[in-house]
Design a protein around this motif. Structure first.
Motif, PDB file in Angstrom:
ATOM      1  N   ASP A 221     -48.513  -4.617 116.419  1.00  0.00           N
ATOM      2  CA  ASP A 221     -49.941  -5.375 116.171  1.00  0.00           C
ATOM      3  C   ASP A 221     -50.728  -5.421 117.311  1.00  0.00           C
ATOM      4  O   ASP A 221     -51.703  -5.739 117.113  1.00  0.00           O
ATOM      5  CB  ASP A 221     -49.458  -6.988 115.948  1.00  0.00           C
ATOM      6  N   ALA A 237     -49.571  -0.991 110.863  1.00  0.00           N
ATOM      7  CA  ALA A 237     -50.073  -2.202 111.749  1.00  0.00           C
ATOM      8  C   ALA A 237     -49.825  -3.402 110.691  1.00  0.00           C
ATOM      9  O   ALA A 237     -50.048  -3.436 109.470  1.00  0.00           O
ATOM     10  CB  ALA A 237     -51.482  -1.905 111.812  1.00  0.00           C
ATOM     11  N   ASP A 243     -57.904  -4.616 115.662  1.00  0.00           N
ATOM     12  CA  ASP A 243     -58.582  -3.557 114.788  1.00  0.00           C
ATOM     13  C   ASP A 243     -58.533  -2.046 115.017  1.00  0.00           C
ATOM     14  O   ASP A 243     -58.214  -1.312 114.377  1.00  0.00           O
ATOM     15  CB  ASP A 243     -60.160  -3.968 114.619  1.00  0.00           C
ATOM     16  N   LYS A 246     -55.254  -1.098 113.708  1.00  0.00           N
ATOM     17  CA  LYS A 246     -55.340  -0.756 112.233  1.00  0.00           C
ATOM     18  C   LYS A 246     -56.074   0.563 111.995  1.00  0.00           C
ATOM     19  O   LYS A 246     -55.736   1.137 110.986  1.00  0.00           O
ATOM     20  CB  LYS A 246     -55.994  -1.904 111.649  1.00  0.00           C
ATOM     21  N   VAL A 252     -51.557  -0.434 106.728  1.00  0.00           N
ATOM     22  CA  VAL A 252     -51.505  -1.911 107.012  1.00  0.00           C
ATOM     23  C   VAL A 252     -51.087  -2.821 106.212  1.00  0.00           C
ATOM     24  O   VAL A 252     -51.287  -3.018 105.200  1.00  0.00           O
ATOM     25  CB  VAL A 252     -53.127  -2.318 107.334  1.00  0.00           C
TER      26      VAL A 252
END
Length: 271
Positions: A221, A237, A243, A246, A252
């Motif tokens: 994360d 992720a 962000d 990701k 995700v």
């Protein structure tokens, strides 16, 4: 067989209570029954990660790739030399930064940093007490460090300019890893050797088992998960991930507290 590497904070668990969601435990149990190997892969030092060791996991990578053990035996470790540790400490002292030395047995702090840590952790929980911080970070007084080894050094700040100043001083040999949570939010900065990261730790583990990166899946994360999300065959992720992570992930999933691990295991046909 897949070799699955799971970060702890924000991935395996979602809060300071150290509770693993029931769906996550269920997913890991099913995946192991299906013949997959599951490993913890965390920025926490062993002293903080020990509480998560159980039959659910086949081994653990700690200190963001500086340490690993399989079946309670040390597979590898990357210890800061006294010279390098003192260089980092002297730099942080020069900027008035309070820090934590992360070792195998415990984490160590200077008493003068207590007030600073209290102030910073109020960003997480306004009602947090010093005893809570001691427990969460596994802190000991610096005088007890003599019998331990140190893998990395961590400090906390809301001052991004200060991070850059330290980076300019130390970047020839050390990396500063942190996740930017936005203006005014506390940042945890991890300092370790430039050649240490979770992906390098994973390579050591899969070499031990005679596997390759083609057999790996990583879950994370934050920015100390960046290299493993990039280099593992599949990088996942969490829905609560930053962000930047990701953007490089192959997939995700949902939030850690919204069955993120279980949903991903199902999607990847691990269970």
């Amino acid at each position: 067989m897949k070799y699955i590497f799971i970060d702890i904070d924000g991935t395996l668990i979602g809060s300071f209570d150290h509770h693993i969601p029931e769906s996550t435990t269920k997913a890991i149990t099913k995946a192991k029954q299906n013949g997959h190997r599951i490993f913890l892969c965390t920025g926490r030092p062993l002293s903080q990660a020990d509480m998560f060791k159980s039959d659910l996991f086949d081994g653990i990578i700690c200190s963001a790739g500086c340490y690993a053990e399989i079946n309670n035996e040390v597979l590898f470790e990357r210890i800061l030399s006294n010279e390098d540790m003192n260089r980092i400490i002297n730099t942080l002292d020069a900027y008035g930064i309070n820090y934590i030395l992360e070792g195998k047995i415990g984490n160590y702090y200077l008493e003068k940093g207590r007030e600073t840590f209290m102030e910073l952790f109020k960003h997480y929980d306004a009602n947090m007490k010093w005893e809570d911080i001691i427990q969460n970070l596994g802190l000991f007084d610096m005088e007890l460090m003599a019998k331990d080894v140190i893998y990395k050094i961590t400090y906390y700040t809301c001052d991004k300019e200060l991070i850059n100043k330290v980076k300019n001083e130390l970047s020839d040999s050390f990396q500063m890893v942190y996740t930017d949570r936005g203006e005014g939010n506390m940042v945890e900065v991890e300092i370790m050797y430039n050649d240490c990261n979770k992906a390098e730790g994973i390579k050591q583990v899969i070499n031990h088992f005679g596997a390759t990166l083609d057999d790996t899946i990583a879950f994370g994360d934050s920015m100390n998960d960046y290299e493993m999300i990039q280099e593992c065959s599949i990088g996942v992720a969490m829905g609560n991930a930053c962000d930047e992570l990701k953007e490089v992930a192959d997939y995700v999933t949902t939030h850690v507290l919204e069955d993120g691990i279980y949903n991903a295991f199902e999607k990847l046909e691990l269970i």
